[in-house]
Write a protein that holds these residues in place. Structure first.
Motif, PDB file in Angstrom:
ATOM      1  N   ASP A  60     -16.002   4.960   9.771  1.00  0.00           N
ATOM      2  CA  ASP A  60     -14.741   5.029   8.941  1.00  0.00           C
ATOM      3  C   ASP A  60     -14.041   6.162   9.540  1.00  0.00           C
ATOM      4  O   ASP A  60     -14.285   6.992  10.297  1.00  0.00           O
ATOM      5  CB  ASP A  60     -15.079   5.603   7.432  1.00  0.00           C
ATOM      6  N   LEU A  61     -12.375   5.566   9.341  1.00  0.00           N
ATOM      7  CA  LEU A  61     -11.466   6.302  10.009  1.00  0.00           C
ATOM      8  C   LEU A  61     -10.524   6.816   8.910  1.00  0.00           C
ATOM      9  O   LEU A  61     -10.182   5.862   8.133  1.00  0.00           O
ATOM     10  CB  LEU A  61     -10.679   5.600  11.024  1.00  0.00           C
ATOM     11  N   LYS A  62     -10.197   8.056   8.937  1.00  0.00           N
ATOM     12  CA  LYS A  62      -9.103   8.627   7.915  1.00  0.00           C
ATOM     13  C   LYS A  62      -7.820   8.997   8.627  1.00  0.00           C
ATOM     14  O   LYS A  62      -8.095   9.935   9.696  1.00  0.00           O
ATOM     15  CB  LYS A  62      -9.852   9.688   6.951  1.00  0.00           C
ATOM     16  N   ILE A  63      -6.722   8.915   8.164  1.00  0.00           N
ATOM     17  CA  ILE A  63      -5.409   9.370   9.010  1.00  0.00           C
ATOM     18  C   ILE A  63      -4.873  10.243   7.657  1.00  0.00           C
ATOM     19  O   ILE A  63      -4.345   9.936   6.635  1.00  0.00           O
ATOM     20  CB  ILE A  63      -4.623   8.445   9.376  1.00  0.00           C
ATOM     21  N   PHE A  64      -4.246  11.402   8.319  1.00  0.00           N
ATOM     22  CA  PHE A  64      -3.486  12.422   7.250  1.00  0.00           C
ATOM     23  C   PHE A  64      -2.016  12.629   7.932  1.00  0.00           C
ATOM     24  O   PHE A  64      -2.026  12.838   9.112  1.00  0.00           O
ATOM     25  CB  PHE A  64      -4.311  13.528   7.133  1.00  0.00           C
ATOM     26  N   ASN A  65      -1.189  12.813   7.026  1.00  0.00           N
ATOM     27  CA  ASN A  65      -0.032  13.314   7.726  1.00  0.00           C
ATOM     28  C   ASN A  65       0.188  14.737   7.850  1.00  0.00           C
ATOM     29  O   ASN A  65      -0.941  15.553   7.460  1.00  0.00           O
ATOM     30  CB  ASN A  65       1.326  12.917   6.653  1.00  0.00           C
ATOM     31  N   GLY A  91      -9.575   3.467   7.251  1.00  0.00           N
ATOM     32  CA  GLY A  91      -9.811   2.030   7.947  1.00  0.00           C
ATOM     33  C   GLY A  91     -11.500   2.066   8.275  1.00  0.00           C
ATOM     34  O   GLY A  91     -12.312   3.130   8.059  1.00  0.00           O
ATOM     35  N   ASP A  92     -11.913   1.094   8.749  1.00  0.00           N
ATOM     36  CA  ASP A  92     -13.361   0.667   9.079  1.00  0.00           C
ATOM     37  C   ASP A  92     -13.535  -0.321  10.419  1.00  0.00           C
ATOM     38  O   ASP A  92     -12.135  -0.440  10.938  1.00  0.00           O
ATOM     39  CB  ASP A  92     -14.353   0.340   8.195  1.00  0.00           C
TER      40      ASP A  92
END
Length: 613
Positions: free
Chosen positions: A551-556, A565-566
């Motif tokens: 799993d992928l996490k994006i932060f500002n 995402g996955d």
């Protein structure tokens, strides 16, 4: 393909003469063609043993050889014989000769004294061919010492010594004959009054001119008691030289001599005593009868050889197994063979069948392609399939004139010499050598691109000579080798690859496994989601379809989660989390990511990615 060969054969296949381990008179050698023979010789007895002065042996004696100019000497044998255990070294015209072999027989006298007699022979073909016609003097037969040391010989009046030369010659004016030489040493006397000798392996095509010759020792002209010589039950004679009741009487038919003391060198016509189609003849010799005073009397007769000359028109098929070729890990054998027609007086017909056997089982059949003339041969080849699960060393039996069940269809001069065997070593490759596995990074769905040559790096192999295969069956059959070993994509995990390396006369087999590893993803520093088909998404190499549970996490930059995402949803710069801007693209800037591979071998990966348009 026919190949001309010189046509003289011994009784065993291809000129190997019969080993003389028996002394019964039996077939020694046959000559087939436009052949005949003559014989010369002489006694070493100065008188017949029934005279007054007889107990000495002459130092030498001579005889004259006269071969016609149109007669070619093919073979010549020197025979010598006498009382005692034997003298194997003699001379002819001053040239020493040693016996090729010696026969002996024993005789027990009325006074129970055992006496031994011998006969030796030597092949002197080269000597006779070199010296040709003329007088031949035989000498150096040392038996006088035996006579002096054992008075039984002279006391029994059975002392003798003598010699003979047999010459077989070719004459193109002659019909096709089969000259059969039988030899050994057999005795008849007061104790054994008759013997029968079965002359086998002869063939009578035409009995015109048929004749039989004998070399016998010790016969006395004065002892004609019950003495006869018969063939096929008919007593034969050659009067006035050889009477019907005194066959062994010290005569020489070739010189018409009656002073061949204590020896007989005689020839008889047998036209009326042998029939067309005969393949054997029975020779019967007798001695012993009562004299006018009722006393049983008998001569001592020692038969040394018998020779027949008969018209003959038959082939003689023999076969020789020549070269064999085997493939590695194969039960197929390519076999070369030669069919001969040597011991013959007729051509061997075409389509003469040939059968091949292994362990008693028929494994192949062939036949001659053309008629093989007398003295020639034909070369052939065949591919045989050996049954599975056999030992590596096998014996193949070939039989010419065999329809596949040990049965022939061609009448031959000799029906006993049609086989030949060859021991053949099947070739099996050694055990498979296992190499270290070749590892590759998972490029998705457990596949990777491999350079298979890396499996044998550091070894002295030439890449152009080795082949890679996906199965051992393909390797052994030489099918479907891997076309580009330097860029190969595996088809399963794990997958075994086989290497075939030439190693005469076979090959080596190496094997190694292809193993897939999940290698660390390679994360780019940025991307530009501007739909120009280049670098439009956050393409983390070695992640998608590799770490399928990630799993992928994006932060500002404010720490707000804007994307999750996955494996099925990569980041293309679109916001899908938070309370503002869902569905919009993020502005140019730097974003923080957290990548959790969900793999026990890897900790979560964090970092920054720059988005620019």
């Amino acid at each position: 393909m026919l190949k001309k060969v010189f046509f003289i054969t011994c009784y065993l296949f291809l000129a190997n003469c019969i080993p003389l381990n028996a002394q019964d008179v039996s077939l020694f050698e046959q000559f087939n063609g436009r052949y005949d023979y003559l014989a010369i010789g002489n006694t070493l007895n100065p008188l017949e043993n029934n005279g007054n002065t007889f107990c000495t042996i002459l130092e030498s004696s001579e005889a004259s050889l006269n071969i016609n100019a149109n007669q070619t000497i093919i073979k010549a044998y020197l025979y010598w014989a006498g009382s005692g255990p034997g003298d194997s070294n003699v001379s002819l015209n001053g040239t020493p000769f040693s016996a090729d072999d010696t026969y002996t027989v024993d005789y027990t006298t009325e006074s129970n004294v055992e006496l031994t007699y011998f006969s030796s022979y030597a092949d002197i073909t080269d000597f006779i061919v070199t010296n040709g016609n003329g007088i031949y003097t035989f000498s150096d037969l040392d038996i006088n010492s035996v006579l002096l040391s054992n008075p039984g010989y002279c006391g029994n009046r059975t002392n003798f010594g003598g010699w003979s030369i047999y010459v077989i010659y070719e004459d193109t004016s002659l019909p096709l004959n089969q000259v059969s030489l039988f030899q050994g040493l057999q005795i008849i006397n007061r104790n054994v009054g008759e013997i029968e000798i079965n002359l086998n392996n002869i063939n009578v095509f035409d009995n015109e001119g048929a004749k039989i010759g004998f070399l016998a020792w010790e016969g006395d002209n004065a002892l004609n008691f019950g003495e006869s010589l018969s063939i096929n039950g008919n007593i034969i004679s050659n009067p006035p030289l050889n009477l019907a009741d005194n066959a062994f009487n010290g005569t020489n038919t070739f010189t018409n001599s009656t002073d061949f003391f204590n020896a007989d060198l005689d020839v008889y016509s047998i036209e009326n005593n042998i029939a067309i189609g005969d393949t054997s003849a029975i020779i019967r010799m007798t001695t012993g009868d009562f004299d006018d005073f009722g006393i049983f009397r008998a001569d001592l007769i020692i038969i040394n050889n018998i020779i027949t000359v008969l018209n003959s028109k038959l082939p003689d098929a023999t076969i020789r197994l020549d070269n064999s070729t085997v493939q590695c890990n194969s039960n197929s054998i390519a076999l070369d063979y030669t069919v001969f027609n040597l011991n013959s007086t007729e051509q061997l017909p075409s389509n003469t069948p040939i059968a091949f056997y292994f362990d008693g089982v028929l494994i192949g059949q062939s036949q001659t392609t053309v008629a093989i003339p007398i003295g020639e041969n034909e070369i052939g080849s065949i591919v045989l399939e050996i049954p599975e699960d056999v030992n590596s060393e096998i014996t193949v039996l070939a039989m010419v004139d065999d329809i596949g069940n040990m049965t022939g269809i061609v009448d031959e001069t000799d029906e006993t010499n049609n086989t030949n065997t060859r021991v053949i070593e099947l070739i099996n490759s050694p055990e498979i050598e296992v190499l270290a596995p070749l590892k590759g990074c998972n490029e998705g769905f457990s596949t990777s691109t491999f350079n298979l040559y890396q499996a044998i790096e550091g070894n002295d192999y030439h890449p152009e000579t080795i082949e890679f295969y996906e199965s051992i069956e393909d390797l052994e059959n030489g099918n479907d080798s891997i076309l580009d070993p330097s860029s190969y994509n595996n088809t399963s995990i794990p997958q075994t690859i086989y290497i075939k390396i030439p190693d005469f006369p076979c090959y080596r087999i190496l094997a190694f496994d292809l193993i897939i590893e999940n290698c660390p993803p390679r994360i780019p520093q940025g991307f530009s989601p501007n739909d120009d088909q280049t670098n439009d998404w956050f393409n983390i190499q070695g992640l998608y379809n590799v770490f399928v549970d990630h799993d992928l996490k994006i932060f500002n930059r404010h720490g707000v989660l804007i994307f999750e995402g996955d494996n099925d949803q990569p980041w293309t710069g679109i916001i899908n989390r938070g309370i503002n801007g869902i569905g919009n693209r993020v502005p140019v800037g730097t974003y923080y990511f957290v990548l959790n591979l969900n793999d026990s071998d890897y900790r979560p990966m964090v970092g920054w990615v720059y988005v620019n348009y």
